[in-house]
Design a protein around this motif. Structure first.
Motif, PDB file in Angstrom:
ATOM      1  N   VAL A 248      -1.653   9.819 -20.069  1.00 51.25           N
ATOM      2  CA  VAL A 248      -2.441  11.005 -19.762  1.00 51.25           C
ATOM      3  C   VAL A 248      -3.510  11.183 -20.853  1.00 51.25           C
ATOM      4  O   VAL A 248      -3.225  11.117 -22.048  1.00 51.25           O
ATOM      5  N   GLY A 249      -4.760  11.381 -20.433  1.00 47.41           N
ATOM      6  CA  GLY A 249      -5.854  11.588 -21.372  1.00 47.41           C
ATOM      7  C   GLY A 249      -6.604  10.335 -21.750  1.00 47.41           C
ATOM      8  O   GLY A 249      -7.715  10.430 -22.295  1.00 47.41           O
ATOM      9  N   TYR A 275     -11.686  10.506  -5.186  1.00 44.13           N
ATOM     10  CA  TYR A 275     -10.537  10.220  -6.034  1.00 44.13           C
ATOM     11  C   TYR A 275      -9.515  11.358  -5.945  1.00 44.13           C
ATOM     12  O   TYR A 275      -9.864  12.498  -5.609  1.00 44.13           O
ATOM     13  N   PRO A 276      -8.237  11.078  -6.277  1.00 44.76           N
ATOM     14  CA  PRO A 276      -7.220  12.137  -6.272  1.00 44.76           C
ATOM     15  C   PRO A 276      -7.559  13.240  -7.284  1.00 44.76           C
ATOM     16  O   PRO A 276      -8.263  13.010  -8.274  1.00 44.76           O
ATOM     17  N   ASN A 277      -7.001  14.440  -7.028  1.00 48.62           N
ATOM     18  CA  ASN A 277      -7.235  15.563  -7.931  1.00 48.62           C
ATOM     19  C   ASN A 277      -6.586  15.359  -9.290  1.00 48.62           C
ATOM     20  O   ASN A 277      -6.923  16.075 -10.249  1.00 48.62           O
ATOM     21  N   SER A 278      -5.670  14.419  -9.380  1.00 44.98           N
ATOM     22  CA  SER A 278      -4.992  14.162 -10.652  1.00 44.98           C
ATOM     23  C   SER A 278      -5.842  13.339 -11.609  1.00 44.98           C
ATOM     24  O   SER A 278      -5.397  12.995 -12.697  1.00 44.98           O
ATOM     25  N   VAL A 279      -7.084  13.025 -11.197  1.00 42.70           N
ATOM     26  CA  VAL A 279      -7.989  12.226 -12.029  1.00 42.70           C
ATOM     27  C   VAL A 279      -9.299  12.993 -12.214  1.00 42.70           C
ATOM     28  O   VAL A 279      -9.881  13.486 -11.250  1.00 42.70           O
ATOM     29  N   ARG A 280      -9.739  13.094 -13.454  1.00 46.34           N
ATOM     30  CA  ARG A 280     -11.030  13.686 -13.740  1.00 46.34           C
ATOM     31  C   ARG A 280     -12.083  12.568 -13.747  1.00 46.34           C
ATOM     32  O   ARG A 280     -11.856  11.515 -14.343  1.00 46.34           O
ATOM     33  N   VAL A 281     -13.232  12.812 -13.090  1.00 41.42           N
ATOM     34  CA  VAL A 281     -14.245  11.774 -12.888  1.00 41.42           C
ATOM     35  C   VAL A 281     -15.571  12.210 -13.506  1.00 41.42           C
ATOM     36  O   VAL A 281     -16.043  13.333 -13.295  1.00 41.42           O
ATOM     37  N   TYR A 282     -16.171  11.301 -14.284  1.00 43.16           N
ATOM     38  CA  TYR A 282     -17.513  11.493 -14.818  1.00 43.16           C
ATOM     39  C   TYR A 282     -18.357  10.301 -14.352  1.00 43.16           C
ATOM     40  O   TYR A 282     -18.037   9.164 -14.675  1.00 43.16           O
ATOM     41  N   PRO A 306      -6.944  10.131 -16.236  1.00 44.83           N
ATOM     42  CA  PRO A 306      -5.784  10.705 -15.550  1.00 44.83           C
ATOM     43  C   PRO A 306      -5.311  11.971 -16.247  1.00 44.83           C
ATOM     44  O   PRO A 306      -5.263  12.041 -17.473  1.00 44.83           O
ATOM     45  N   GLN A 307      -4.933  12.972 -15.442  1.00 48.73           N
ATOM     46  CA  GLN A 307      -4.500  14.263 -15.968  1.00 48.73           C
ATOM     47  C   GLN A 307      -3.001  14.511 -15.790  1.00 48.73           C
ATOM     48  O   GLN A 307      -2.463  15.457 -16.357  1.00 48.73           O
ATOM     49  N   GLN A 308      -2.338  13.663 -15.004  1.00 47.28           N
ATOM     50  CA  GLN A 308      -0.917  13.869 -14.726  1.00 47.28           C
ATOM     51  C   GLN A 308      -0.166  12.550 -14.852  1.00 47.28           C
ATOM     52  O   GLN A 308      -0.748  11.466 -14.705  1.00 47.28           O
ATOM     53  N   GLN A 309       1.116  12.649 -15.101  1.00 51.94           N
ATOM     54  CA  GLN A 309       1.969  11.471 -15.159  1.00 51.94           C
ATOM     55  C   GLN A 309       2.315  11.006 -13.743  1.00 51.94           C
ATOM     56  O   GLN A 309       2.227  11.757 -12.776  1.00 51.94           O
ATOM     57  N   GLY A 310       2.715   9.743 -13.648  1.00 51.35           N
ATOM     58  CA  GLY A 310       3.131   9.188 -12.373  1.00 51.35           C
ATOM     59  C   GLY A 310       2.245   8.046 -11.925  1.00 51.35           C
ATOM     60  O   GLY A 310       1.403   7.550 -12.671  1.00 51.35           O
TER      61      GLY A 310
END
Length: 399
Positions: A248-249, A275-282, A306-310
């Motif tokens: 994460v991060g 992309y999934p909401n669990s990923v921050r995109v720039y 990625p912002q979440q585990q899994g």
């Protein structure tokens, strides 16, 4: 043209001659003569003319302050000894394809070869290409250089144009042309003449097909199209596996490259990925570059965090386009990647933080408060000393 009066040089407008002649720069002068007491004034224009076409042409009448010249008819024949326009100037126009679809473009390469001394050119002009129902854009700046052709030094001017079809139909495209003349000298007679170097442009016929009704998606015609990608970790190392262990991060980068032949950069598609909401995109602004041969490259770089585990699946990309060479729909694909995201590094665990402070030597100062008695005692002692001094003074005084 001679006038027996003193007049201004702009009394005659020679632009009327330009329709039928190449007109040199007029020279003008005035003179005053006195002979046997008789005074005469003379104004004179001299201008060189060269006929632009064969047949009967005419120098029109000119008038100055009420006086008028007679028109002069001239019969223009071909000079068998004069050089041909092709001996002075050569044009080359090549078009890489003549069948297009709307929004698709072709590449027109042009070359002007000047075989005469450029200093002898008169009023040279390069006529740009033109065509109805087509958008024409120059690619880069003209390239002028010296070269040798058949043992003769020549001046070459190269320029390429992008020809884009705007709508279906049959259209005509004219390549570049040349207008101007060349001063040619005759070594036997010692005279010079003005020879036309006008050269007509080559004409192409373009057929633009209609957009097929069966095509699905954003209309994207091209002769060739390729889409590739690179995955890189936060340190810039390229990733080759379809599965990546990360935290994460931590960031990873996706660089997408789209090469298209026969399409201007203004008509490239926007590459958007859900992309999934669990990923921050720039996503950075697309960068374009010209690879030559009418191929344009667009590069898009995305940074994903990625912002979440899994387990997170990052999408594949599919792009529908129309293959104008095969006249058939085609699809370009690049695969996605799976992230196995573990916990990130804990910066603050919630436990108190003990700070090691340096030992500083301390000095203790004790302050005792004695009230007003010390001040009162000092006052009484002062008064006693003053009284004692006064008594001693009286005792020593003479009686």
């Amino acid at each position: 043209i001679v006038v027996d009066e003193k007049v201004d040089s702009d009394e005659i407008d020679f632009s009327v001659l330009e329709q039928d002649f190449y007109v040199g720069r007029p020279s003008f002068g005035t003179s005053l003569n006195i002979i046997n007491g008789s005074r005469t004034t003379r104004s004179e224009w001299n201008v060189s003319l060269a006929a632009q076409r064969l047949g009967i042409t005419q120098i029109p009448s000119f008038s100055v302050e009420g006086a008028q010249s007679d028109p002069i008819a001239i019969e223009v024949n071909m000079d068998s000894e004069a050089p041909k326009a092709s001996d002075l100037v050569e044009l080359q126009n090549t078009l890489n394809k003549q069948t297009l679809y709307p929004s698709e473009s072709a590449l027109l390469k042009t070359r002007l070869i000047i075989k005469a001394d450029p200093r002898r050119l008169q009023n040279p002009s390069v006529l740009p290409p033109k065509g109805e129902g087509l958008t024409l854009d120059a690619i880069g700046e003209p390239n002028q250089y010296q070269s040798v052709l058949d043992g003769v030094e020549v001046t070459v001017l190269d320029q390429s144009y992008r020809i884009t079809a705007d709508k279906p139909g049959d259209f005509e495209l004219s390549g570049i042309g040349f207008a101007g003349s060349v001063i040619v000298g005759d070594s036997r007679s010692g005279t010079t003449k003005l020879v036309s170097a006008n050269t007509e442009p080559k004409t192409f016929t373009l057929k633009v097909h209609a957009i097929p009704e069966s095509f699905q998606g954003h209309w994207l015609p091209a002769s060739k199209l390729s889409m590739t990608q690179r995955w890189m970790d936060s340190e810039g190392n390229e990733l080759t596996s379809t599965t990546l262990d990360t935290k994460v991060g931590d960031s990873i980068s996706r660089e997408i490259t789209l090469d298209i032949q026969g399409l201007s950069s203004e008509r490239f598609p926007d590459i958007k990925v859900n992309y999934p909401n669990s990923v921050r995109v720039y996503q950075e602004k697309p960068q374009f570059s010209d690879l030559g041969d009418d191929v344009t490259r667009m590069t898009v770089k995305q940074v994903l965090i990625p912002q979440q585990q899994g387990s997170i699946d990052l999408n594949a990309i599919q792009l529908n386009w129309w293959d104008s060479q095969k006249e058939a729909a085609a699809t370009a694909n690049i695969p996605g990647i799976t992230l196995n995201v573990g916990p990130g590094e804990q910066i603050n665990t919630g436990e108190p933080v003990l700070l090691n402070t340096p030992q500083v030597a301390q000095e203790t100062v004790t302050i005792v408060d004695r009230g007003y008695w010390p001040h009162a005692t000092a006052l009484f002692a002062s008064l006693w000393l003053m009284t004692l001094a006064w008594l001693l003074k009286l005792k020593r005084a003479p009686r």
